[in-house]
Enzyme design. Structure first.
Site, short mmCIF file in Angstrom:
data_model
loop_
_atom_site.label_atom_id
_atom_site.label_comp_id
_atom_site.label_asym_id
_atom_site.label_seq_id
_atom_site.Cartn_x
_atom_site.Cartn_y
_atom_site.Cartn_z
N GLY A 11 -41.98 -74.66 62.00
CA GLY A 11 -41.49 -75.81 62.78
C GLY A 11 -42.66 -76.63 63.32
O GLY A 11 -42.69 -77.86 63.20
N LYS A 12 -43.65 -75.93 63.86
CA LYS A 12 -44.83 -76.63 64.39
C LYS A 12 -45.59 -77.32 63.27
O LYS A 12 -46.00 -78.47 63.42
CB LYS A 12 -45.79 -75.61 65.02
CG LYS A 12 -45.50 -75.26 66.42
CD LYS A 12 -46.71 -74.47 66.94
CE LYS A 12 -46.41 -73.77 68.22
NZ LYS A 12 -47.52 -72.94 68.67
N GLU A 37 -54.96 -62.49 68.57
CA GLU A 37 -54.40 -61.99 69.83
C GLU A 37 -54.36 -63.14 70.83
O GLU A 37 -55.43 -63.64 71.22
CB GLU A 37 -55.32 -60.86 70.32
CG GLU A 37 -54.78 -60.05 71.47
CD GLU A 37 -53.57 -59.20 71.10
OE1 GLU A 37 -53.59 -58.58 70.02
OE2 GLU A 37 -52.62 -59.20 71.91
N ASP A 66 -50.65 -74.81 71.33
CA ASP A 66 -49.98 -73.78 72.09
C ASP A 66 -49.02 -74.49 73.03
O ASP A 66 -49.40 -75.42 73.75
CB ASP A 66 -50.94 -72.88 72.87
CG ASP A 66 -50.27 -71.54 73.17
OD1 ASP A 66 -50.10 -70.74 72.24
OD2 ASP A 66 -49.87 -71.32 74.33
N GLY A 156 -36.92 -73.60 67.73
CA GLY A 156 -37.09 -73.00 69.07
C GLY A 156 -35.98 -73.38 70.04
O GLY A 156 -34.78 -73.24 69.74
N ASP A 158 -35.05 -76.29 71.07
CA ASP A 158 -34.53 -77.65 70.93
C ASP A 158 -33.02 -77.77 71.18
O ASP A 158 -32.58 -78.74 71.81
CB ASP A 158 -34.88 -78.23 69.55
CG ASP A 158 -36.32 -78.72 69.48
OD1 ASP A 158 -36.95 -78.85 70.55
OD2 ASP A 158 -36.82 -78.96 68.37
N LYS A 178 -37.60 -87.44 67.96
CA LYS A 178 -38.28 -86.30 68.61
C LYS A 178 -39.79 -86.56 68.70
O LYS A 178 -40.38 -86.43 69.77
CB LYS A 178 -38.00 -84.98 67.87
CG LYS A 178 -38.77 -83.82 68.52
CD LYS A 178 -38.48 -82.43 68.02
CE LYS A 178 -39.36 -81.43 68.78
NZ LYS A 178 -39.28 -80.05 68.33
N ARG A 184 -45.48 -82.50 71.75
CA ARG A 184 -46.43 -82.38 70.62
C ARG A 184 -46.87 -83.76 70.14
O ARG A 184 -48.04 -83.99 69.87
CB ARG A 184 -45.72 -81.61 69.49
CG ARG A 184 -46.58 -81.25 68.31
CD ARG A 184 -45.95 -80.14 67.50
NE ARG A 184 -45.84 -78.93 68.29
CZ ARG A 184 -44.67 -78.46 68.77
NH1 ARG A 184 -43.54 -79.06 68.49
NH2 ARG A 184 -44.66 -77.38 69.52
P1 IMP Z 1 -46.71 -70.43 70.62
O1 IMP Z 1 -46.73 -70.27 69.13
O2 IMP Z 1 -47.21 -69.25 71.37
O3 IMP Z 1 -47.36 -71.73 71.05
O4 IMP Z 1 -45.16 -70.52 71.02
C1 IMP Z 1 -44.49 -71.70 71.08
C2 IMP Z 1 -43.01 -71.41 71.38
O5 IMP Z 1 -42.55 -72.37 72.33
C3 IMP Z 1 -42.16 -71.60 70.13
O6 IMP Z 1 -41.99 -70.40 69.42
C4 IMP Z 1 -40.85 -72.12 70.73
O7 IMP Z 1 -40.09 -71.04 71.19
C5 IMP Z 1 -41.32 -72.92 71.93
N1 IMP Z 1 -41.55 -74.34 71.57
C6 IMP Z 1 -42.74 -74.99 71.47
N2 IMP Z 1 -42.57 -76.25 71.06
C7 IMP Z 1 -41.25 -76.39 70.88
C8 IMP Z 1 -40.45 -77.49 70.44
O8 IMP Z 1 -40.94 -78.57 70.07
N3 IMP Z 1 -39.13 -77.26 70.39
C9 IMP Z 1 -38.56 -76.08 70.76
N4 IMP Z 1 -39.24 -75.02 71.14
C10 IMP Z 1 -40.59 -75.18 71.21
#
Ligand code: IMP
Length: 200
Positions: A11-12, A37, A66, A156, A158, A178, A184
């Site tokens: 998704g990211k 980690e 992040d 996530g 959303d 979005k 982001r």
């Molecule tokens: P990271 O990989 O530790 O940065 O975790 C980010 C987590 O935050 C994701 O797995 C999602 O659960 C949540 N998240 C971050 N950005 C979004 C977004 O744009 N939409 C929905 N959930 C997001």
């Protein structure tokens, strides 16, 4: 400029590409998974740790995101624990039935039951690490937590986040909508401006 996305979250990755490609960046997917980690206590620390680890492993400029959901009525949780919220002690663990995203949503909605204050923010810190230096920026998108999940887009949290100025959830917005308002989108456009100023 070619950038390695320091993420394995599809998704990211999709969103980073969509936002940065029109700004002239080529976003490369990591050729293999590496374990990093995420030992930091803040989004910025974790983004820095990921970008540096990918840079050192693959020897190319690496971009990490992040991010997470910060909910006021939960004292800022899930925050840096957003991706594994279902499994942490805070508020009791949620059984993993289906995907992690579904378990995270169920737990968040359970903890929000009966809460009057439903305000929350998505926050993203992005770090570009190259040549021994890290460049960072931050983006935030304010909104409220919906009563129930709606929409199929995004990823996530959303489906349960209604951005300020909208009556639809983030998962009901088009990708362009979005990216225009997301944490982001804001963080990456700000980073691009910073890199231009630094003539990178
Ligand atoms: P990271 O990989 O530790 O940065 O975790 C980010 C987590 O935050 C994701 O797995 C999602 O659960 C949540 N998240 C971050 N950005 C979004 C977004 O744009 N939409 C929905 N959930 C997001």
């Amino acid at each position: 400029m070619k950038l390695l996305a320091a993420t394995t979250n599809p998704g990211k990755l999709r969103e980073i590409r969509r936002i940065l490609q029109p700004l002239g960046y080529e976003v490369i997917e990591p050729p293999e998974k590496i374990h990093v980690e995420e030992s930091g206590f803040t989004f910025l620390e974790n983004a820095y740790i990921k970008a540096k680890a990918y840079y050192e492993h693959f020897s190319m400029p690496a971009l990490a995101d992040d991010s997470g959901l910060v909910v006021d009525a939960l004292g800022g949780y899930p925050g840096v624990y957003s991706s594994r919220f279902y499994s942490i002690d805070f508020g009791g663990r949620e059984e993993l039935k289906g995907s992690k995203d579904d378990a995270n949503l169920r737990k968040l909605l359970r903890l929000m039951e009966g809460k009057e204050n439903r305000s929350a923010s998505f926050v993203a810190f992005v770090v570009l690490y190259m040549g021994g230096k890290g460049f960072f920026s931050r983006g935030e998108c304010k909104g409220v937590i919906a009563e129930q999940p709606k929409g199929e887009g995004g990823f996530g949290y959303d489906p349960i986040f209604i951005p300020e100025g909208f009556s639809r959830t983030m998962a009901e917005l088009s990708p362009e909508e979005k990216d225009g308002i997301s944490h982001r989108g804001k963080a990456l456009r700000a980073l691009s401006e910073l890199l231009k100023k630094c003539e990178l």
